[in-house]
Design a protein around this motif. Sequence first.
Motif, PDB file in Angstrom:
ATOM      1  N   GLU A  89      43.387  73.868 -26.574  1.00  0.00           N
ATOM      2  CA  GLU A  89      44.264  74.903 -26.028  1.00  0.00           C
ATOM      3  C   GLU A  89      44.061  75.049 -24.524  1.00  0.00           C
ATOM      4  N   TYR A  90      42.810  75.109 -24.088  1.00  0.00           N
ATOM      5  CA  TYR A  90      42.510  75.241 -22.663  1.00  0.00           C
ATOM      6  C   TYR A  90      42.969  74.011 -21.882  1.00  0.00           C
ATOM      7  N   GLN A  91      42.797  72.836 -22.430  1.00  0.00           N
ATOM      8  CA  GLN A  91      43.236  71.622 -21.730  1.00  0.00           C
ATOM      9  C   GLN A  91      44.747  71.572 -21.608  1.00  0.00           C
ATOM     10  N   GLU A  92      45.446  72.081 -22.631  1.00  0.00           N
ATOM     11  CA  GLU A  92      46.908  72.123 -22.562  1.00  0.00           C
ATOM     12  C   GLU A  92      47.374  73.086 -21.474  1.00  0.00           C
ATOM     13  N   THR A  96      49.414  72.298 -17.917  1.00  0.00           N
ATOM     14  CA  THR A  96      50.613  73.043 -17.515  1.00  0.00           C
ATOM     15  C   THR A  96      50.452  73.593 -16.103  1.00  0.00           C
ATOM     16  N   ALA A  97      49.278  74.168 -15.807  1.00  0.00           N
ATOM     17  CA  ALA A  97      49.027  74.700 -14.464  1.00  0.00           C
ATOM     18  C   ALA A  97      49.036  73.587 -13.428  1.00  0.00           C
ATOM     19  N   LYS A  98      48.462  72.450 -13.787  1.00  0.00           N
ATOM     20  CA  LYS A  98      48.436  71.305 -12.864  1.00  0.00           C
ATOM     21  C   LYS A  98      49.850  70.814 -12.561  1.00  0.00           C
ATOM     22  N   ASN A  99      50.693  70.743 -13.596  1.00  0.00           N
ATOM     23  CA  ASN A  99      52.086  70.336 -13.392  1.00  0.00           C
ATOM     24  C   ASN A  99      52.830  71.340 -12.517  1.00  0.00           C
ATOM     25  N   LEU A 141      39.843  77.845 -15.540  1.00  0.00           N
ATOM     26  CA  LEU A 141      39.957  77.002 -16.725  1.00  0.00           C
ATOM     27  C   LEU A 141      38.893  75.923 -16.743  1.00  0.00           C
ATOM     28  N   ASP A 142      38.614  75.321 -15.598  1.00  0.00           N
ATOM     29  CA  ASP A 142      37.596  74.264 -15.533  1.00  0.00           C
ATOM     30  C   ASP A 142      36.211  74.795 -15.890  1.00  0.00           C
ATOM     31  N   LEU A 143      35.900  76.003 -15.448  1.00  0.00           N
ATOM     32  CA  LEU A 143      34.614  76.597 -15.815  1.00  0.00           C
ATOM     33  C   LEU A 143      34.492  76.721 -17.333  1.00  0.00           C
ATOM     34  N   ARG A 144      35.546  77.167 -17.966  1.00  0.00           N
ATOM     35  CA  ARG A 144      35.504  77.398 -19.403  1.00  0.00           C
ATOM     36  C   ARG A 144      35.578  76.094 -20.188  1.00  0.00           C
ATOM     37  N   GLY A 146      34.426  73.279 -19.241  1.00  0.00           N
ATOM     38  CA  GLY A 146      33.092  72.688 -19.143  1.00  0.00           C
ATOM     39  C   GLY A 146      32.131  73.292 -20.159  1.00  0.00           C
ATOM     40  N   LEU A 147      32.178  74.604 -20.350  1.00  0.00           N
ATOM     41  CA  LEU A 147      31.301  75.249 -21.328  1.00  0.00           C
ATOM     42  C   LEU A 147      31.658  74.841 -22.754  1.00  0.00           C
ATOM     43  N   LEU A 148      32.938  74.674 -23.040  1.00  0.00           N
ATOM     44  CA  LEU A 148      33.344  74.187 -24.353  1.00  0.00           C
ATOM     45  C   LEU A 148      32.844  72.769 -24.592  1.00  0.00           C
ATOM     46  N   GLN A 149      32.926  71.928 -23.564  1.00  0.00           N
ATOM     47  CA  GLN A 149      32.414  70.561 -23.687  1.00  0.00           C
ATOM     48  C   GLN A 149      30.897  70.545 -23.833  1.00  0.00           C
TER      49      GLN A 149
END
Length: 516
Positions: A89-92, A96-99, A141-144, A146-149
Amino acid sequence: MTPETKALGPFSLKRLVLVTLTILVGVVMGQSLVSSWSQPQVASRLQLYQTDLLLQGSAWQAEALPEEQRSAIRAGLLGRDPVQAALEEYQEVRQTAKNAIARSQQQIQELNVAAATDEGKPLSRRLQASVTQQQNLLSELDLRIGLLQAQQDKTEAAIQQWQQVKTLVPADTHQAQTAIALINLWQNRPSENAQQQFNQDLEGWFRYRALEKLYTVNEQLEQRAALLSEEQAVAEQKLVKLGLVGIVPALGALTGAGLLVGLLVQRVTRGAQSLLMRHAGERWEIPWDAEIIWQVLVVGFFFVGQIALPLLLGSLGLNVSAFSNRARAFYSMAYYLLMAAGGIGVLAWSIRPYRPLSRDLFRLDLKGRWWLWGLGGYLVALPLMLGVSLINQQLWQGQGGSNPLLQTVLEEQDPVALLVFLLTAAVAAPLFEEALFRGFLLPSLTRYMPAWGAIGLSAFIFAAAHLSLSEVLPLTLLGVVLGFVYTRSRNLLAPMLLHSAWNSVTMLGLFILGSR
Protein backbone atom coordinates in the motif's frame (compact mmCIF):
# COMPACT_ATOMS: atom_id res chain seq x y z
CA MET A 1 -39.37 54.72 -27.20
CA THR A 2 -36.62 54.25 -29.78
CA PRO A 3 -34.88 50.87 -30.31
CA GLU A 4 -31.69 52.36 -28.88
CA THR A 5 -33.49 53.41 -25.68
CA LYS A 6 -35.17 50.02 -25.37
CA ALA A 7 -31.79 48.25 -25.67
CA LEU A 8 -30.61 50.15 -22.61
CA GLY A 9 -33.68 49.21 -20.57
CA PRO A 10 -33.47 47.49 -17.20
CA PHE A 11 -33.90 43.95 -18.55
CA SER A 12 -31.08 44.31 -21.09
CA LEU A 13 -28.87 45.91 -18.46
CA LYS A 14 -29.66 43.06 -16.09
CA ARG A 15 -28.64 40.51 -18.70
CA LEU A 16 -25.45 42.42 -19.42
CA VAL A 17 -24.59 42.27 -15.72
CA LEU A 18 -25.38 38.54 -15.65
CA VAL A 19 -23.17 37.89 -18.67
CA THR A 20 -20.33 39.85 -17.07
CA LEU A 21 -20.67 38.00 -13.75
CA THR A 22 -20.92 34.68 -15.59
CA ILE A 23 -17.63 35.33 -17.37
CA LEU A 24 -16.00 36.39 -14.11
CA VAL A 25 -17.31 33.34 -12.28
CA GLY A 26 -16.23 31.10 -15.15
CA VAL A 27 -12.67 32.42 -14.99
CA VAL A 28 -12.46 31.98 -11.21
CA MET A 29 -13.95 28.49 -11.30
CA GLY A 30 -11.75 27.51 -14.22
CA GLN A 31 -8.63 28.61 -12.37
CA SER A 32 -9.72 26.72 -9.24
CA LEU A 33 -10.37 23.53 -11.20
CA VAL A 34 -7.07 23.81 -13.07
CA SER A 35 -5.29 24.41 -9.78
CA SER A 36 -6.90 21.30 -8.28
CA TRP A 37 -5.42 19.24 -11.15
CA SER A 38 -2.02 19.14 -9.46
CA GLN A 39 -3.30 18.84 -5.87
CA PRO A 40 -3.24 15.48 -4.06
CA GLN A 41 -6.44 13.77 -3.03
CA VAL A 42 -7.17 13.16 0.61
CA ALA A 43 -8.14 9.59 -0.37
CA SER A 44 -4.48 8.56 -0.48
CA ARG A 45 -3.96 9.90 3.03
CA LEU A 46 -7.09 8.08 4.21
CA GLN A 47 -5.75 4.80 2.84
CA LEU A 48 -2.54 5.26 4.78
CA TYR A 49 -4.37 6.11 8.00
CA GLN A 50 -6.41 2.92 7.66
CA THR A 51 -3.24 0.98 6.85
CA ASP A 52 -1.63 2.38 10.01
CA LEU A 53 -4.62 1.16 12.04
CA LEU A 54 -4.15 -2.25 10.48
CA LEU A 55 -0.47 -2.30 11.43
CA GLN A 56 -1.10 -1.23 15.01
CA GLY A 57 -3.87 -3.81 15.33
CA SER A 58 -1.47 -6.50 14.08
CA ALA A 59 0.38 -6.31 17.42
CA TRP A 60 -2.69 -7.81 19.14
CA GLN A 61 -1.82 -11.26 20.47
CA ALA A 62 -5.10 -12.29 22.17
CA GLU A 63 -3.24 -14.75 24.35
CA ALA A 64 -6.40 -15.54 26.36
CA LEU A 65 -8.03 -17.11 23.29
CA PRO A 66 -7.35 -20.61 21.94
CA GLU A 67 -4.86 -20.73 19.07
CA GLU A 68 -7.44 -21.64 16.41
CA GLN A 69 -9.77 -18.81 17.37
CA ARG A 70 -6.89 -16.36 17.65
CA SER A 71 -5.61 -17.25 14.19
CA ALA A 72 -9.08 -17.04 12.63
CA ILE A 73 -9.87 -13.68 14.20
CA ARG A 74 -6.48 -12.20 13.26
CA ALA A 75 -6.79 -13.43 9.69
CA GLY A 76 -10.33 -12.07 9.40
CA LEU A 77 -9.51 -8.64 10.81
CA LEU A 78 -5.93 -8.16 9.69
CA GLY A 79 -5.29 -10.51 6.78
CA ARG A 80 -2.60 -13.16 6.50
CA ASP A 81 0.37 -10.78 6.28
CA PRO A 82 -0.51 -7.23 7.39
CA VAL A 83 3.10 -6.01 7.13
CA GLN A 84 3.41 -7.08 3.49
CA ALA A 85 -0.02 -5.64 2.69
CA ALA A 86 0.99 -2.34 4.30
CA LEU A 87 4.29 -2.30 2.40
CA GLU A 88 2.48 -2.74 -0.92
CA GLU A 89 0.00 0.00 0.00
CA TYR A 90 2.77 2.45 0.93
CA GLN A 91 4.76 1.66 -2.22
CA GLU A 92 1.66 2.25 -4.34
CA VAL A 93 1.03 5.64 -2.72
CA ARG A 94 4.73 6.48 -3.11
CA GLN A 95 4.59 5.72 -6.82
CA THR A 96 1.50 7.92 -7.16
CA ALA A 97 3.28 10.80 -5.39
CA LYS A 98 6.35 10.30 -7.57
CA ASN A 99 4.23 10.42 -10.73
CA ALA A 100 2.53 13.58 -9.47
CA ILE A 101 5.90 15.25 -8.93
CA ALA A 102 6.98 14.34 -12.44
CA ARG A 103 3.77 15.73 -13.96
CA SER A 104 4.00 18.98 -11.99
CA GLN A 105 7.66 19.47 -12.90
CA GLN A 106 6.84 18.91 -16.55
CA GLN A 107 4.03 21.48 -16.34
CA ILE A 108 6.38 23.96 -14.65
CA GLN A 109 8.94 23.46 -17.41
CA GLU A 110 6.32 23.96 -20.11
CA LEU A 111 5.07 27.13 -18.43
CA ASN A 112 8.57 28.53 -18.09
CA VAL A 113 9.30 27.84 -21.75
CA ALA A 114 5.97 29.11 -23.09
CA ALA A 115 5.40 32.16 -20.87
CA ALA A 116 6.56 35.32 -22.55
CA THR A 117 4.95 37.45 -19.82
CA ASP A 118 4.38 37.15 -16.08
CA GLU A 119 0.95 35.61 -16.62
CA GLY A 120 2.11 32.06 -16.01
CA LYS A 121 3.95 32.73 -12.77
CA PRO A 122 1.07 32.37 -10.26
CA LEU A 123 0.19 28.94 -11.66
CA SER A 124 3.89 28.01 -11.74
CA ARG A 125 4.21 28.97 -8.08
CA ARG A 126 1.20 26.82 -7.19
CA LEU A 127 2.68 23.90 -9.06
CA GLN A 128 6.03 24.38 -7.30
CA ALA A 129 4.24 24.42 -3.94
CA SER A 130 2.54 21.17 -4.94
CA VAL A 131 5.93 19.65 -5.83
CA THR A 132 7.34 20.65 -2.43
CA GLN A 133 4.30 19.19 -0.67
CA GLN A 134 4.63 15.92 -2.59
CA GLN A 135 8.37 15.72 -1.89
CA ASN A 136 7.71 16.04 1.85
CA LEU A 137 5.12 13.28 1.55
CA LEU A 138 7.65 11.17 -0.34
CA SER A 139 10.16 11.55 2.49
CA GLU A 140 7.59 10.49 5.10
CA LEU A 141 6.67 7.49 2.98
CA ASP A 142 10.32 6.47 2.58
CA LEU A 143 10.84 6.53 6.34
CA ARG A 144 7.89 4.21 6.85
CA ILE A 145 8.63 1.94 3.89
CA GLY A 146 12.13 1.44 5.28
CA LEU A 147 10.73 0.38 8.66
CA LEU A 148 8.35 -2.06 6.98
CA GLN A 149 11.26 -3.54 5.04
CA ALA A 150 13.37 -3.72 8.19
CA GLN A 151 10.57 -5.66 9.90
CA GLN A 152 10.87 -8.20 7.08
CA ASP A 153 14.65 -8.42 7.71
CA LYS A 154 15.40 -6.56 4.46
CA THR A 155 17.97 -4.35 6.16
CA GLU A 156 19.90 -3.31 3.05
CA ALA A 157 16.71 -2.28 1.24
CA ALA A 158 15.57 -0.34 4.32
CA ILE A 159 18.85 1.56 4.58
CA GLN A 160 18.68 2.42 0.87
CA GLN A 161 15.16 3.73 1.40
CA TRP A 162 16.31 5.97 4.24
CA GLN A 163 19.29 7.15 2.19
CA GLN A 164 16.82 8.52 -0.36
CA VAL A 165 15.34 10.75 2.33
CA LYS A 166 18.76 12.30 2.95
CA THR A 167 19.08 13.18 -0.73
CA LEU A 168 15.50 14.41 -1.15
CA VAL A 169 15.16 16.91 1.72
CA PRO A 170 17.56 19.40 3.40
CA ALA A 171 19.80 17.93 6.09
CA ASP A 172 18.32 20.12 8.84
CA THR A 173 14.73 18.83 8.40
CA HIS A 174 13.25 16.37 10.87
CA GLN A 175 12.79 13.77 8.09
CA ALA A 176 16.52 13.83 7.30
CA GLN A 177 17.48 13.64 10.97
CA THR A 178 15.14 10.71 11.56
CA ALA A 179 16.51 8.93 8.49
CA ILE A 180 20.05 9.30 9.82
CA ALA A 181 19.00 7.98 13.24
CA LEU A 182 17.34 4.95 11.63
CA ILE A 183 20.34 4.20 9.45
CA ASN A 184 22.67 4.36 12.45
CA LEU A 185 20.35 2.17 14.54
CA TRP A 186 20.09 -0.62 11.97
CA GLN A 187 23.86 -0.50 11.63
CA ASN A 188 23.98 -1.19 15.40
CA ARG A 189 25.45 2.20 16.31
CA PRO A 190 22.43 4.15 17.66
CA SER A 191 22.59 7.94 17.94
CA GLU A 192 22.49 9.54 21.37
CA ASN A 193 19.23 11.38 20.68
CA ALA A 194 17.58 8.51 18.79
CA GLN A 195 14.82 7.92 21.35
CA GLN A 196 13.82 11.60 21.40
CA GLN A 197 13.95 11.69 17.60
CA PHE A 198 11.66 8.68 17.23
CA ASN A 199 9.16 9.93 19.82
CA GLN A 200 8.90 13.29 18.05
CA ASP A 201 8.86 12.22 14.40
CA LEU A 202 7.39 8.71 14.25
CA GLU A 203 3.88 7.58 15.13
CA GLY A 204 2.03 4.38 15.89
CA TRP A 205 3.45 1.06 14.71
CA PHE A 206 6.51 2.76 13.20
CA ARG A 207 7.48 4.39 16.47
CA TYR A 208 7.06 1.11 18.33
CA ARG A 209 9.29 -0.75 15.84
CA ALA A 210 12.03 1.88 15.98
CA LEU A 211 11.99 2.01 19.80
CA GLU A 212 11.87 -1.77 20.08
CA LYS A 213 14.99 -2.01 17.93
CA LEU A 214 16.68 0.72 19.98
CA TYR A 215 15.95 -1.01 23.31
CA THR A 216 17.10 -4.34 21.86
CA VAL A 217 20.41 -2.94 20.60
CA ASN A 218 21.00 -1.09 23.89
CA GLU A 219 19.93 -4.19 25.88
CA GLN A 220 17.27 -2.19 27.75
CA LEU A 221 15.09 -5.23 28.40
CA GLU A 222 12.75 -3.64 30.95
CA GLN A 223 12.02 -0.69 28.70
CA ARG A 224 11.41 -3.07 25.81
CA ALA A 225 8.95 -5.17 27.83
CA ALA A 226 7.07 -2.08 28.97
CA LEU A 227 6.94 -0.81 25.39
CA LEU A 228 5.46 -4.06 24.06
CA SER A 229 2.94 -4.16 26.91
CA GLU A 230 1.84 -0.63 26.04
CA GLU A 231 1.58 -1.62 22.37
CA GLN A 232 -0.74 -4.50 23.26
CA ALA A 233 -3.18 -2.16 25.01
CA VAL A 234 -3.07 0.26 22.08
CA ALA A 235 -3.58 -2.57 19.58
CA GLU A 236 -6.92 -3.55 21.16
CA GLN A 237 -8.14 0.05 20.85
CA LYS A 238 -7.02 0.24 17.23
CA LEU A 239 -8.86 -2.96 16.36
CA VAL A 240 -12.09 -1.38 17.58
CA LYS A 241 -11.43 1.66 15.37
CA LEU A 242 -10.54 -0.60 12.46
CA GLY A 243 -13.88 -2.31 12.83
CA LEU A 244 -15.74 1.00 12.92
CA VAL A 245 -14.08 2.45 9.80
CA GLY A 246 -13.83 -0.81 7.88
CA ILE A 247 -16.33 -3.44 8.85
CA VAL A 248 -19.31 -1.18 9.62
CA PRO A 249 -19.23 0.65 6.24
CA ALA A 250 -18.75 -2.70 4.47
CA LEU A 251 -21.88 -4.07 6.17
CA GLY A 252 -23.74 -0.90 5.22
CA ALA A 253 -22.61 -1.30 1.61
CA LEU A 254 -23.76 -4.93 1.56
CA THR A 255 -27.13 -3.89 2.99
CA GLY A 256 -27.40 -1.14 0.38
CA ALA A 257 -26.51 -3.55 -2.43
CA GLY A 258 -29.22 -5.94 -1.22
CA LEU A 259 -31.73 -3.08 -1.03
CA LEU A 260 -30.82 -1.95 -4.55
CA VAL A 261 -31.26 -5.47 -5.94
CA GLY A 262 -34.61 -5.73 -4.18
CA LEU A 263 -35.78 -2.43 -5.67
CA LEU A 264 -34.71 -3.51 -9.15
CA VAL A 265 -36.54 -6.83 -8.78
CA GLN A 266 -39.64 -4.95 -7.64
CA ARG A 267 -39.30 -2.67 -10.67
CA VAL A 268 -39.34 -5.70 -12.97
CA THR A 269 -42.19 -7.50 -11.22
CA ARG A 270 -44.47 -4.57 -10.39
CA GLY A 271 -43.65 -2.19 -13.21
CA ALA A 272 -45.22 1.25 -12.84
CA GLN A 273 -46.43 0.36 -9.33
CA SER A 274 -42.89 -0.09 -7.98
CA LEU A 275 -41.18 2.37 -5.64
CA LEU A 276 -38.61 3.28 -8.29
CA MET A 277 -41.37 4.46 -10.61
CA ARG A 278 -43.17 6.59 -8.03
CA HIS A 279 -43.71 10.08 -9.52
CA ALA A 280 -41.46 9.01 -12.42
CA GLY A 281 -41.54 11.52 -15.25
CA GLU A 282 -43.66 14.01 -13.33
CA ARG A 283 -42.56 17.63 -13.62
CA TRP A 284 -43.06 20.60 -11.38
CA GLU A 285 -45.14 23.58 -12.44
CA ILE A 286 -42.43 26.28 -12.67
CA PRO A 287 -43.58 29.89 -13.16
CA TRP A 288 -40.11 31.43 -13.69
CA ASP A 289 -37.88 31.15 -16.75
CA ALA A 290 -34.25 30.23 -17.46
CA GLU A 291 -33.05 33.75 -16.67
CA ILE A 292 -34.12 33.34 -13.03
CA ILE A 293 -32.28 29.99 -12.85
CA TRP A 294 -29.19 31.64 -14.31
CA GLN A 295 -29.46 34.57 -11.91
CA VAL A 296 -29.80 32.43 -8.78
CA LEU A 297 -26.90 30.14 -9.68
CA VAL A 298 -24.43 32.73 -10.94
CA VAL A 299 -25.19 35.55 -8.50
CA GLY A 300 -26.61 33.74 -5.48
CA PHE A 301 -24.21 30.81 -5.32
CA PHE A 302 -21.05 31.22 -7.37
CA PHE A 303 -20.52 34.99 -7.27
CA VAL A 304 -21.43 35.41 -3.61
CA GLY A 305 -19.54 32.33 -2.43
CA GLN A 306 -16.46 32.41 -4.66
CA ILE A 307 -15.85 36.12 -5.30
CA ALA A 308 -17.85 38.61 -3.22
CA LEU A 309 -17.50 36.92 0.17
CA PRO A 310 -13.73 36.21 -0.14
CA LEU A 311 -13.14 39.82 -1.19
CA LEU A 312 -15.26 41.14 1.68
CA LEU A 313 -13.55 39.02 4.32
CA GLY A 314 -10.15 39.64 2.76
CA SER A 315 -10.68 43.40 3.11
CA LEU A 316 -10.99 42.93 6.88
CA GLY A 317 -7.32 41.98 7.03
CA LEU A 318 -7.92 38.73 8.89
CA ASN A 319 -4.87 36.45 9.07
CA VAL A 320 -6.66 33.12 9.07
CA SER A 321 -3.38 31.17 8.97
CA ALA A 322 -2.54 32.61 12.41
CA PHE A 323 -5.86 31.47 13.91
CA SER A 324 -5.99 28.67 16.44
CA ASN A 325 -7.64 25.40 15.36
CA ARG A 326 -10.82 26.34 17.19
CA ALA A 327 -10.88 29.83 15.66
CA ARG A 328 -10.43 28.36 12.16
CA ALA A 329 -13.37 26.04 12.77
CA PHE A 330 -15.65 28.92 13.80
CA TYR A 331 -14.35 30.97 10.86
CA SER A 332 -15.22 28.14 8.46
CA MET A 333 -18.72 27.90 9.93
CA ALA A 334 -19.22 31.68 9.76
CA TYR A 335 -17.99 31.73 6.15
CA TYR A 336 -20.40 28.98 5.15
CA LEU A 337 -23.35 30.55 6.96
CA LEU A 338 -22.68 33.90 5.27
CA MET A 339 -22.47 32.17 1.90
CA ALA A 340 -25.73 30.33 2.59
CA ALA A 341 -27.44 33.52 3.74
CA GLY A 342 -26.33 35.31 0.58
CA GLY A 343 -27.47 32.45 -1.65
CA ILE A 344 -30.86 32.07 0.03
CA GLY A 345 -31.29 35.83 -0.02
CA VAL A 346 -30.73 36.03 -3.78
CA LEU A 347 -33.03 33.03 -4.30
CA ALA A 348 -35.83 34.58 -2.22
CA TRP A 349 -35.45 37.93 -3.98
CA SER A 350 -35.42 36.32 -7.44
CA ILE A 351 -38.63 34.31 -7.00
CA ARG A 352 -40.57 36.88 -4.96
CA PRO A 353 -42.70 38.03 -7.97
CA TYR A 354 -44.00 34.47 -8.38
CA ARG A 355 -45.43 34.08 -4.89
CA PRO A 356 -47.50 32.35 -3.66
CA LEU A 357 -45.58 29.27 -4.81
CA SER A 358 -47.02 25.86 -5.56
CA ARG A 359 -47.18 23.54 -2.53
CA ASP A 360 -44.93 21.09 -4.40
CA LEU A 361 -42.02 23.58 -4.41
CA PHE A 362 -39.63 23.60 -1.44
CA ARG A 363 -41.90 21.12 0.31
CA LEU A 364 -40.87 20.30 3.89
CA ASP A 365 -43.41 17.91 5.36
CA LEU A 366 -42.72 16.00 8.58
CA LYS A 367 -45.51 13.56 7.76
CA GLY A 368 -45.09 10.54 5.57
CA ARG A 369 -42.14 8.21 4.94
CA TRP A 370 -39.56 10.73 3.82
CA TRP A 371 -37.12 9.36 6.40
CA LEU A 372 -37.27 5.92 4.76
CA TRP A 373 -36.36 7.53 1.44
CA GLY A 374 -33.50 9.38 3.10
CA LEU A 375 -32.03 6.38 4.94
CA GLY A 376 -32.72 4.02 2.03
CA GLY A 377 -31.03 6.44 -0.36
CA TYR A 378 -28.01 6.59 1.94
CA LEU A 379 -27.67 2.79 2.01
CA VAL A 380 -28.06 2.51 -1.77
CA ALA A 381 -25.48 5.25 -2.27
CA LEU A 382 -22.84 3.32 -0.28
CA PRO A 383 -22.10 0.51 -2.78
CA LEU A 384 -22.54 2.85 -5.75
CA MET A 385 -20.06 5.39 -4.35
CA LEU A 386 -17.64 2.61 -3.43
CA GLY A 387 -17.60 1.37 -7.02
CA VAL A 388 -17.20 4.88 -8.46
CA SER A 389 -14.43 5.70 -5.98
CA LEU A 390 -12.41 2.73 -7.26
CA ILE A 391 -12.83 3.95 -10.84
CA ASN A 392 -12.05 7.52 -9.79
CA GLN A 393 -8.86 6.42 -8.03
CA GLN A 394 -7.58 4.74 -11.18
CA LEU A 395 -8.61 7.72 -13.28
CA TRP A 396 -6.88 10.42 -11.23
CA GLN A 397 -4.05 8.43 -9.64
CA GLY A 398 -4.24 10.32 -6.35
CA GLN A 399 -4.44 13.78 -7.98
CA GLY A 400 -7.27 16.19 -8.74
CA GLY A 401 -7.63 17.80 -5.32
CA SER A 402 -10.12 17.28 -2.50
CA ASN A 403 -12.21 19.34 -0.15
CA PRO A 404 -9.59 20.91 2.17
CA LEU A 405 -11.98 20.44 5.10
CA LEU A 406 -11.42 16.67 4.89
CA GLN A 407 -7.70 16.93 5.56
CA THR A 408 -8.33 19.47 8.31
CA VAL A 409 -10.75 17.17 10.12
CA LEU A 410 -8.42 14.21 9.63
CA GLU A 411 -5.65 16.02 11.52
CA GLU A 412 -7.82 17.91 14.04
CA GLN A 413 -7.67 16.90 17.72
CA ASP A 414 -9.65 19.71 19.40
CA PRO A 415 -13.13 18.32 20.25
CA VAL A 416 -14.78 21.74 20.09
CA ALA A 417 -13.33 22.40 16.63
CA LEU A 418 -14.44 18.95 15.48
CA LEU A 419 -17.97 19.61 16.74
CA VAL A 420 -18.10 22.91 14.84
CA PHE A 421 -16.87 21.22 11.64
CA LEU A 422 -19.48 18.47 12.14
CA LEU A 423 -22.31 20.99 12.56
CA THR A 424 -21.19 22.83 9.43
CA ALA A 425 -21.03 19.68 7.32
CA ALA A 426 -23.96 17.76 8.78
CA VAL A 427 -26.48 20.57 9.36
CA ALA A 428 -25.64 23.78 7.50
CA ALA A 429 -24.47 22.18 4.24
CA PRO A 430 -27.46 19.82 3.76
CA LEU A 431 -30.00 22.56 4.53
CA PHE A 432 -28.50 25.12 2.13
CA GLU A 433 -27.31 22.87 -0.69
CA GLU A 434 -30.47 20.77 -0.83
CA ALA A 435 -32.65 23.89 -0.82
CA LEU A 436 -30.64 25.28 -3.73
CA PHE A 437 -29.74 22.27 -5.89
CA ARG A 438 -32.71 19.98 -5.24
CA GLY A 439 -35.35 22.41 -3.98
CA PHE A 440 -34.78 25.09 -6.64
CA LEU A 441 -32.50 23.95 -9.47
CA LEU A 442 -33.80 20.45 -10.17
CA PRO A 443 -37.52 21.39 -10.37
CA SER A 444 -36.66 24.50 -12.38
CA LEU A 445 -34.82 22.43 -14.98
CA THR A 446 -37.88 20.21 -15.49
CA ARG A 447 -39.48 23.14 -17.30
CA TYR A 448 -36.99 22.56 -20.13
CA MET A 449 -36.11 18.85 -19.97
CA PRO A 450 -37.34 15.49 -18.64
CA ALA A 451 -36.99 14.73 -14.95
CA TRP A 452 -34.07 12.32 -15.52
CA GLY A 453 -32.19 15.03 -17.43
CA ALA A 454 -32.85 17.57 -14.67
CA ILE A 455 -31.54 15.09 -12.09
CA GLY A 456 -28.34 14.55 -14.08
CA LEU A 457 -27.65 18.20 -14.92
CA SER A 458 -28.37 19.47 -11.40
CA ALA A 459 -26.13 16.71 -10.02
CA PHE A 460 -23.27 17.73 -12.31
CA ILE A 461 -23.56 21.42 -11.36
CA PHE A 462 -23.67 20.37 -7.69
CA ALA A 463 -20.45 18.38 -8.17
CA ALA A 464 -18.64 21.08 -10.16
CA ALA A 465 -19.49 23.64 -7.47
CA HIS A 466 -17.10 21.83 -5.10
CA LEU A 467 -14.19 22.93 -7.34
CA SER A 468 -12.16 19.70 -7.25
CA LEU A 469 -11.70 17.74 -10.46
CA SER A 470 -11.35 14.40 -8.67
CA GLU A 471 -14.67 14.93 -6.88
CA VAL A 472 -16.76 15.65 -9.99
CA LEU A 473 -17.53 12.00 -10.80
CA PRO A 474 -18.37 10.73 -7.28
CA LEU A 475 -20.28 13.87 -6.30
CA THR A 476 -22.26 13.73 -9.55
CA LEU A 477 -23.31 10.20 -8.62
CA LEU A 478 -24.21 11.33 -5.11
CA GLY A 479 -26.17 14.23 -6.60
CA VAL A 480 -28.05 11.80 -8.85
CA VAL A 481 -29.05 9.70 -5.82
CA LEU A 482 -30.10 12.85 -3.95
CA GLY A 483 -32.12 14.03 -6.95
CA PHE A 484 -33.74 10.64 -7.42
CA VAL A 485 -34.75 10.52 -3.75
CA TYR A 486 -36.25 14.01 -4.03
CA THR A 487 -38.21 13.36 -7.21
CA ARG A 488 -39.66 10.14 -5.73
CA SER A 489 -40.40 11.46 -2.24
CA ARG A 490 -41.41 15.00 -3.27
CA ASN A 491 -40.17 16.12 0.15
CA LEU A 492 -36.94 18.09 0.66
CA LEU A 493 -36.49 16.49 4.08
CA ALA A 494 -35.56 13.20 2.39
CA PRO A 495 -32.45 14.43 0.47
CA MET A 496 -31.55 16.64 3.43
CA LEU A 497 -31.48 13.57 5.67
CA LEU A 498 -29.46 11.59 3.11
CA HIS A 499 -27.00 14.47 2.67
CA SER A 500 -26.65 14.93 6.41
CA ALA A 501 -26.10 11.20 6.99
CA TRP A 502 -23.44 11.08 4.28
CA ASN A 503 -21.53 14.07 5.62
CA SER A 504 -21.90 12.95 9.25
CA VAL A 505 -20.57 9.45 8.66
CA THR A 506 -17.72 10.83 6.54
CA MET A 507 -16.73 13.29 9.27
CA LEU A 508 -16.98 10.69 12.02
CA GLY A 509 -14.86 8.30 9.95
CA LEU A 510 -12.20 10.97 9.49
CA PHE A 511 -12.24 11.68 13.21
CA ILE A 512 -11.82 8.00 14.07
CA LEU A 513 -8.98 7.59 11.57
CA GLY A 514 -7.20 10.72 12.72
CA SER A 515 -7.63 10.29 16.47
CA ARG A 516 -4.53 9.27 18.38
